[in-house]
Design a protein around this motif. Sequence first.
Motif, PDB file in Angstrom:
ATOM      1  N   GLY A 102      32.562  47.345  50.732  1.00 12.83           N
ATOM      2  CA  GLY A 102      33.529  46.359  50.271  1.00 12.83           C
ATOM      3  C   GLY A 102      33.681  46.304  48.766  1.00 12.83           C
ATOM      4  O   GLY A 102      34.517  45.572  48.247  1.00 12.83           O
ATOM      5  N   GLU A 103      32.870  47.089  48.033  1.00 15.57           N
ATOM      6  CA  GLU A 103      32.906  47.015  46.568  1.00 15.57           C
ATOM      7  C   GLU A 103      34.159  47.639  45.989  1.00 15.57           C
ATOM      8  O   GLU A 103      34.727  47.154  45.020  1.00 15.57           O
ATOM      9  N   LEU A 107      49.100  60.406  45.621  1.00 12.21           N
ATOM     10  CA  LEU A 107      47.861  60.066  44.915  1.00 12.21           C
ATOM     11  C   LEU A 107      47.134  58.925  45.618  1.00 12.21           C
ATOM     12  O   LEU A 107      47.753  57.960  46.073  1.00 12.21           O
ATOM     13  N   MET A 108      45.813  59.056  45.687  1.00 16.68           N
ATOM     14  CA  MET A 108      44.937  57.965  46.127  1.00 16.68           C
ATOM     15  C   MET A 108      43.871  57.763  45.052  1.00 16.68           C
ATOM     16  O   MET A 108      43.411  58.729  44.442  1.00 16.68           O
ATOM     17  N   LEU A 109      43.468  56.509  44.831  1.00 15.75           N
ATOM     18  CA  LEU A 109      42.423  56.187  43.867  1.00 15.75           C
ATOM     19  C   LEU A 109      41.538  55.072  44.409  1.00 15.75           C
ATOM     20  O   LEU A 109      42.034  54.067  44.930  1.00 15.75           O
ATOM     21  N   PHE A 110      40.222  55.237  44.278  1.00 13.04           N
ATOM     22  CA  PHE A 110      39.318  54.127  44.526  1.00 13.04           C
ATOM     23  C   PHE A 110      39.351  53.200  43.307  1.00 13.04           C
ATOM     24  O   PHE A 110      39.387  53.668  42.164  1.00 13.04           O
ATOM     25  N   HIS A 111      39.336  51.890  43.555  1.00  8.73           N
ATOM     26  CA  HIS A 111      39.504  50.940  42.456  1.00  8.73           C
ATOM     27  C   HIS A 111      38.769  49.648  42.770  1.00  8.73           C
ATOM     28  O   HIS A 111      38.363  49.398  43.905  1.00  8.73           O
ATOM     29  N   ARG A 112      38.639  48.806  41.753  1.00 13.08           N
ATOM     30  CA  ARG A 112      38.028  47.491  41.923  1.00 13.08           C
ATOM     31  C   ARG A 112      39.077  46.420  42.171  1.00 13.08           C
ATOM     32  O   ARG A 112      38.820  45.427  42.827  1.00 13.08           O
ATOM     33  N   ASN A 113      40.288  46.560  41.591  1.00 14.91           N
ATOM     34  CA  ASN A 113      41.365  45.626  41.892  1.00 14.91           C
ATOM     35  C   ASN A 113      42.701  46.342  41.780  1.00 14.91           C
ATOM     36  O   ASN A 113      42.901  47.218  40.951  1.00 14.91           O
ATOM     37  N   ARG A 114      43.590  45.953  42.661  1.00 12.11           N
ATOM     38  CA  ARG A 114      44.875  46.637  42.814  1.00 12.11           C
ATOM     39  C   ARG A 114      45.701  46.607  41.528  1.00 12.11           C
ATOM     40  O   ARG A 114      46.336  47.592  41.143  1.00 12.11           O
ATOM     41  N   LEU A 154      32.365  59.549  30.506  1.00 15.56           N
ATOM     42  CA  LEU A 154      31.387  58.634  29.928  1.00 15.56           C
ATOM     43  C   LEU A 154      31.872  57.201  30.083  1.00 15.56           C
ATOM     44  O   LEU A 154      32.973  56.856  29.631  1.00 15.56           O
ATOM     45  N   GLU A 155      31.057  56.379  30.736  1.00 16.26           N
ATOM     46  CA  GLU A 155      31.432  54.999  31.041  1.00 16.26           C
ATOM     47  C   GLU A 155      30.159  54.165  31.149  1.00 16.26           C
ATOM     48  O   GLU A 155      29.246  54.521  31.880  1.00 16.26           O
ATOM     49  N   PRO A 156      30.081  53.022  30.419  1.00 16.81           N
ATOM     50  CA  PRO A 156      28.835  52.239  30.423  1.00 16.81           C
ATOM     51  C   PRO A 156      28.674  51.262  31.583  1.00 16.81           C
ATOM     52  O   PRO A 156      27.570  50.794  31.829  1.00 16.81           O
ATOM     53  N   VAL A 157      29.745  50.920  32.296  1.00 14.44           N
ATOM     54  CA  VAL A 157      29.675  49.890  33.334  1.00 14.44           C
ATOM     55  C   VAL A 157      29.339  50.536  34.679  1.00 14.44           C
ATOM     56  O   VAL A 157      30.100  51.375  35.170  1.00 14.44           O
ATOM     57  N   PRO A 158      28.201  50.184  35.292  1.00 13.45           N
ATOM     58  CA  PRO A 158      27.795  50.834  36.544  1.00 13.45           C
ATOM     59  C   PRO A 158      28.835  50.745  37.654  1.00 13.45           C
ATOM     60  O   PRO A 158      29.031  51.701  38.408  1.00 13.45           O
ATOM     61  N   GLN A 159      29.519  49.595  37.775  1.00 12.56           N
ATOM     62  CA  GLN A 159      30.508  49.448  38.843  1.00 12.56           C
ATOM     63  C   GLN A 159      31.651  50.452  38.675  1.00 12.56           C
ATOM     64  O   GLN A 159      32.209  50.951  39.661  1.00 12.56           O
ATOM     65  N   LEU A 160      32.005  50.754  37.419  1.00  9.92           N
ATOM     66  CA  LEU A 160      33.082  51.709  37.173  1.00  9.92           C
ATOM     67  C   LEU A 160      32.594  53.145  37.333  1.00  9.92           C
ATOM     68  O   LEU A 160      33.349  54.019  37.771  1.00  9.92           O
ATOM     69  N   CYS A 161      31.335  53.394  36.991  1.00 12.76           N
ATOM     70  CA  CYS A 161      30.762  54.730  37.216  1.00 12.76           C
ATOM     71  C   CYS A 161      30.823  55.094  38.688  1.00 12.76           C
ATOM     72  O   CYS A 161      31.088  56.255  39.055  1.00 12.76           O
TER      73      CYS A 161
END
Length: 466
Positions: A61-62, A72-79, A134-141
Amino acid sequence: MTDTAAFAVQHLDHRIGELAEECVLVRDAAGDRRVEAVLAVPGPAAPAVRRAAVLGAEAGGELALFEPDDDLMLFHRNRREADFIFREVFRDNEYLRHGVTLPERPTVVDVGANIGGASVLFGLVRPDARVFALEPVPQLCRAIELNARLHDLDVVVIPAAVGDTPQRTQVTFYPNNTAMSGLLADQADREVLKIYLAGQEGAAADAGLDTVVAELLAGESVECEVRTLGQALAGHAVDRIDLLKIDVEKAEWQVLRGIDDALWPRIDQVVMEVHDIDGRVAAVVALLEARGFTVLVDRNQDLLDTDMYGVYARRGPVTPDVAAPAWRKPLSSRRALAAALRAELGGEVAALPVERFRFVAALPRDERGGIDAGAVLAAVPAGADAEAAPAAEIERKLAAIWRRVLKVTDFAPSDDFFDLGGTSLKSVRMVLEVDEAFGENVLPPDQLFAGSRFDQVVAIIRGNLA
């Protein structure tokens, strides 16, 4: 064929060309036996959809899978954020322009990768690319990793921020507006976002603007490691960087200052967002020119009233803008595969909305190896005559709201609010009108961005009124 309640499951045990390995049709057994839904295992012609069927379950659910385009398809945190990234990276082509191109077998470094939108673009344009994100936020990694696997790209995720001084520090993470997350987030972010949103609407102010800005910039602190670019790439055998992309929300000067003398000659092109704080654009241009680059400065038309600029630098000449590079692949989204299956199956299936298709890694089986009809029915969308169908009164009132807010005259139940021209600010207006028409909190903003088709919004309102 197995009957379950008012439905029947028909198994098509032949391969539908290369489109689907297996397929079942869910029919209305109680009525005229019309097809209500299709559940299919994607075939080899649609490898991205095959991978999506596996990764979607893994994401839990994350993260959600969004299709901003037929290809195109992308995994994301918010639409909302995924749609913005699609427009900036893929539709408006903010990176591969003004002579900035990718050679064969390029090495690309994506600093401030967010969910990996630019990394995906680079990999689709050059499938032989090696990309370091390179990305510092774990949720975005996590989103970068899934998007790389979804598109079968060679992307190495490095969980770190980039600067001029190695340290442990805090990065501000905006879950509802991830693109503005960064080491130097501050109150000025609110003004930049207000200008951008007001520009979308063609108005300088709006009663709902402060509300949506506050929602988008509700932040949290995340501890992270800051390294110089050379330190972040150490151990990865990077002998050259064909393209260095930098988008780090006001920390771009620190990224450049942290690049040592030995690394600069190995960088061929730079494309970056620069905030013109205390003359920074001029300083960045001077630094890049001193390092042997030819530089061009450009602006996004939506950001003319902000301090944000695009900087394009090459070892060779920069050139006027050219057509966007080819990144589209056939049958690379669930929507495209559903359309192809409709055409292949024909007949009654040809008129079935694409929203009635579901793609899975394998069809559910019972203990004897047959199709588990109950599990199939649980996996497919509700039919037009199902109990969850929208009430006519809710549908009528919501349609009137959409016409006012979106300034459209007609649309289908499967049309999406954002595809019809909806923006962040328009969504606030719509929610306020829904509250006035149906009562408070019947359309929470987070539910809107989880399901923004007209029929989905109707179902949300009806469910919350129950």
